[in-house]
Design a protein around this motif. Structure first.
Motif, short mmCIF file in Angstrom:
data_model
loop_
_atom_site.label_atom_id
_atom_site.label_comp_id
_atom_site.label_asym_id
_atom_site.label_seq_id
_atom_site.Cartn_x
_atom_site.Cartn_y
_atom_site.Cartn_z
N SER A 158 4.79 2.33 13.41
CA SER A 158 3.11 2.66 12.67
C SER A 158 2.02 2.20 13.74
N VAL A 159 0.96 2.51 13.11
CA VAL A 159 0.28 2.31 13.99
C VAL A 159 0.05 1.38 14.55
N SER A 160 0.39 -0.12 13.25
CA SER A 160 0.54 -1.42 13.39
C SER A 160 1.23 -2.56 14.61
N VAL A 199 1.64 16.49 7.81
CA VAL A 199 0.91 15.17 8.70
C VAL A 199 1.06 13.34 7.51
N SER A 200 1.71 14.81 6.56
CA SER A 200 2.73 13.64 4.90
C SER A 200 3.66 13.42 6.03
N ALA A 201 4.02 14.41 6.75
CA ALA A 201 5.45 14.23 7.77
C ALA A 201 5.51 13.33 8.36
N GLY A 202 4.21 12.71 8.76
CA GLY A 202 4.32 11.89 10.34
C GLY A 202 4.11 12.44 11.18
N LEU A 203 4.26 13.74 11.49
CA LEU A 203 4.70 14.86 13.13
C LEU A 203 2.98 14.59 13.26
N ASP A 204 2.08 14.92 13.12
CA ASP A 204 0.71 14.91 13.51
C ASP A 204 0.21 13.36 13.70
N SER A 205 1.13 12.21 13.40
CA SER A 205 0.26 11.03 13.71
C SER A 205 0.48 10.56 15.21
N LEU A 206 -0.70 9.95 15.61
CA LEU A 206 -0.71 8.85 16.78
C LEU A 206 1.01 8.88 16.80
N VAL A 207 1.61 7.81 15.93
CA VAL A 207 3.16 7.51 16.24
C VAL A 207 4.24 8.48 15.61
N GLN A 267 3.11 4.73 7.09
CA GLN A 267 1.81 4.83 6.57
C GLN A 267 1.23 6.03 5.73
N ILE A 268 1.37 6.98 6.91
CA ILE A 268 0.42 7.76 6.39
C ILE A 268 0.73 8.60 5.20
N LEU A 269 1.60 8.17 4.75
CA LEU A 269 2.00 9.05 3.50
C LEU A 269 2.28 8.29 2.92
N SER A 270 1.77 7.05 2.39
CA SER A 270 1.57 5.99 1.83
C SER A 270 -0.14 6.22 1.50
N GLN A 271 -0.60 6.71 2.47
CA GLN A 271 -2.50 6.61 2.40
C GLN A 271 -2.17 7.97 1.36
N VAL A 272 -1.40 9.28 2.17
CA VAL A 272 -1.52 10.53 0.78
C VAL A 272 -1.90 10.36 -0.31
N LYS A 273 -0.30 9.30 -0.63
CA LYS A 273 -0.14 9.00 -1.99
C LYS A 273 -1.66 8.50 -2.58
N HIS A 274 -1.86 7.43 -1.48
CA HIS A 274 -3.39 6.61 -2.74
C HIS A 274 -4.40 7.92 -2.47
N VAL A 275 -4.37 9.28 -2.25
CA VAL A 275 -6.19 10.32 -2.28
C VAL A 275 -5.05 10.79 -3.29
N VAL A 276 -4.12 11.22 -3.90
CA VAL A 276 -3.35 11.14 -5.61
C VAL A 276 -3.98 10.93 -6.41
N LYS A 277 -3.95 9.06 -6.38
CA LYS A 277 -4.03 8.12 -7.04
C LYS A 277 -5.13 7.76 -7.39
N VAL A 278 -6.45 7.94 -6.39
CA VAL A 278 -7.34 7.76 -6.24
C VAL A 278 -8.13 9.31 -6.90
N ALA A 279 -8.00 10.43 -6.55
CA ALA A 279 -9.02 11.60 -7.22
C ALA A 279 -7.95 11.81 -8.89
N GLN A 280 -6.99 10.99 -8.71
CA GLN A 280 -6.16 11.63 -10.44
C GLN A 280 -7.43 11.72 -11.45
N GLY A 281 -7.30 12.81 -12.09
CA GLY A 281 -8.73 12.53 -12.94
C GLY A 281 -9.98 12.80 -12.57
N VAL A 282 -10.27 13.06 -11.92
CA VAL A 282 -11.85 13.37 -10.75
C VAL A 282 -12.53 15.20 -10.96
N PRO A 283 -13.01 15.19 -11.77
CA PRO A 283 -13.72 17.09 -11.33
C PRO A 283 -13.40 17.82 -10.17
#
Length: 531
Positions: free
Chosen positions: A249-251, A188-196, A201-217
């Motif tokens: 990208s999807v866009s 997924v992160s490498a873009g191999l499971d993407s529509l395109v 963009q999916i790599l940025s979304q995986v990064k965002h998961v880490v950013k948002v979840a960091q510190g969350v129990p």
């Protein structure tokens, strides 16, 4: 059984346990096989249902206030599952397994991701969690105490937050665990499971998961380590294979779809509206500019982002309008791209049918999830509606080159999966280290207390000396075993050797009692629930 298709060959794997024989009486069946239709690799995609005995056992664990969760765990018929190791699993849906109307109901807004992680980790059989929710997928990654019950807990939670029935979710969900789950996220992160294939963009979304979840129990060592390693894999694949070069990208696919559907004679005169100037909207605008569009309307809640886009695209006329002008702008446009985070449709059939006739059949390209354009708009003869599922048409071009690069990427992913799994396996020694030291400490403390009692009145200094002596003896005795459980490059021990040492110590000292581990974890959950 799990069916895995690899290079057009079908292989059967035990399921749901990756290393143990399956008890078929406890597995109703695999209902769905989803093929990726890609010659490089086809992931296992399947859904499981639990038999009634598991449901009863699970209910017995929770229902009675007079019987504690720990007692229920010990007395339940779940002895089989209490001996399982914790599993890393992904349970989810994607554009490969579910249509957009199901995906949009299950999508989780960014602001709610920390709450989602907390709720998932509050479930009885879930230790750690992360959620990857995009327009094309909603995937829940967990560390589960039990594979069977972890799937049940997560599926019921998905049903609760979305209003979609468990049975309907089960028709579309897929489940992967341990090594397969790791490989899936890396793809997924490498873009191999993407529509395109190869989209960035999916790599940025995986990064965002880490950013948002960091510190969350609940976003703890294994899951956070998995996502951080996935980011490394995504970067490495793109650097070494150049799979993301070009419009992937999807866009960009949305803009290419519009170009494919428009009569060539209308390219210069078509009136374009972009609704939303967030990440997706900005990318749409940039791809429009790259395709030669020199004028467009942009509707957004504020003008700040539009001004920033103007600064980058100085030779393009970008006209800003507030959301209050949305319908009037749309009525004067021929091609409308919608890319907002609105949870309700922005365009309804009864609104669009009042629009004046366009110079071409008005085109809505909706790349939002949830959808911004009501599905009934496509019933109108004056309008055509395309959503993210329709972008598949665009990705047919240049497939051969991307598949070749994807094949190269799979070699990289195989290496990285091996490295991550080795790291994850090395964590298994941590509980043994703790249990061995606790075991020795219990014996030391008991014998120390007996000694003090027999010796009668001792001064504080004498007691401290004896205490230090007992501690020193235990530490010296533990030094060797502890060293052989730790990964030390200077010692030259392999992971297999370290794990064998762990199993040996578990057998010698009787430490391998998984029920006690589960007791500790459930007790911890119960205590947290009280606070």
């Amino acid at each position: 059984m799990m069916v895995v298709s690899t290079n057009n060959a079908v292989v059967l794997h035990n399921f749901p346990y990756s290393h143990h024989r399956v008890d078929n009486s406890n597995l109703v069946g695999v209902r769905r096989l989803i093929s990726l239709k890609r010659s490089v690799r086809v992931n296992p995609r399947c859904q499981v249902s639990l038999d009634r005995n598991d449901d009863v056992a699970s209910q017995s664990l929770l229902k009675s206030s007079s019987v504690s969760a720990l007692q229920a765990l010990k007395s339940s018929s779940g002895d089989r599952y209490t001996k399982e190791r914790s599993s890393v699993m992904v349970i989810g849906i994607s554009f490969r397994t579910a249509p957009v109307d199901i995906r949009e109901k299950l999508s989780i807004p960014e602001a709610q991701l920390p709450q989602a992680i907390s709720e998932l980790c509050a479930l009885n059989h879930i230790e750690e969690a992360a959620v990857l929710s995009t327009c094309n997928r909603m995937e829940i990654y967990v560390v589960a105490l039990s594979q069977h019950r972890g799937v049940k807990d997560v599926t019921e939670w998905m049903s609760k937050i979305s209003g979609v029935s468990v049975s309907e979710i089960s028709q579309h969900q897929f489940l992967l665990h341990n090594k397969d789950a790791t490989k899936h996220l890396f793809e997924v992160s490498a873009g191999l499971d993407s529509l395109v294939l190869g989209e960035g963009q999916i790599l940025s979304q995986v990064k965002h998961v880490v950013k948002v979840a960091q510190g969350v129990p609940g976003f703890d060592r294994k899951i956070s380590g998995l996502f951080k390693h996935a980011i490394t894999v995504g970067k490495r694949v793109r650097t070494e294979t150049k799979i993301s070069s070009g419009s992937v990208s999807v866009s960009s696919a949305a803009v290419e779809l519009a170009q494919m559907k428009l009569p060539e004679s209308s390219y210069d005169s078509v009136r374009v509206l972009v609704v939303g100037a967030g990440k997706m909207g900005t990318l749409v605008i940039k791809h429009l500019v790259a395709k030669g569009c020199t004028k467009m309307l942009v509707v957004n809640r504020t003008e700040d982002k539009v001004n920033a886009i103007r600064d980058e695209c100085k030779d393009v006329e970008i006209i800003y309008q507030p959301f209050s002008k949305l319908l009037s702008c749309a009525s004067e446009s021929d091609v409308i791209f919608t890319c907002t985070a609105s949870e309700t449709p922005l365009f309804l059939k009864e609104q669009v049918e009042t629009f004046p006739t366009s110079q071409i059949q008005r085109m809505f390209i909706d790349i939002s999830v949830p959808r911004n354009v009501e599905s009934h708009v496509s019933d109108l003869e004056t309008a055509r509606v395309y959503n993210v599922d329709d972008l598949k048409e665009v990705v047919e071009a240049n497939k051969e080159d991307r598949l070749r690069k994807a094949s190269e990427a799979q070699l990289i992913i195989s290496e990285e999966v091996h490295e991550f799994e080795a790291w994850k396996d090395s964590l298994e020694t941590v509980p043994t280290l703790k249990k061995l030291r606790a075991y020795a400490e219990r014996i030391r403390a008991s014998e120390f207390d007996k000694c003090i009692e027999k010796m009668g009145n001792l001064t504080k200094k004498q007691k401290m000396a004896l205490h230090g002596l007992s501690k020193g003896i235990v530490n010296k005795l533990l030094e060797g075993p502890m060293q052989h459980l730790r990964s030390d490059e200077n010692e030259g021990r392999s992971l297999d050797e370290i794990l064998e040492n762990m199993h040996t110590l578990n057998r010698i000292f009787g430490l391998d009692t998984e029920i006690s581990i589960l007791e500790e974890k459930i007790r911890s959950k119960m205590e947290k629930a009280k606070n």
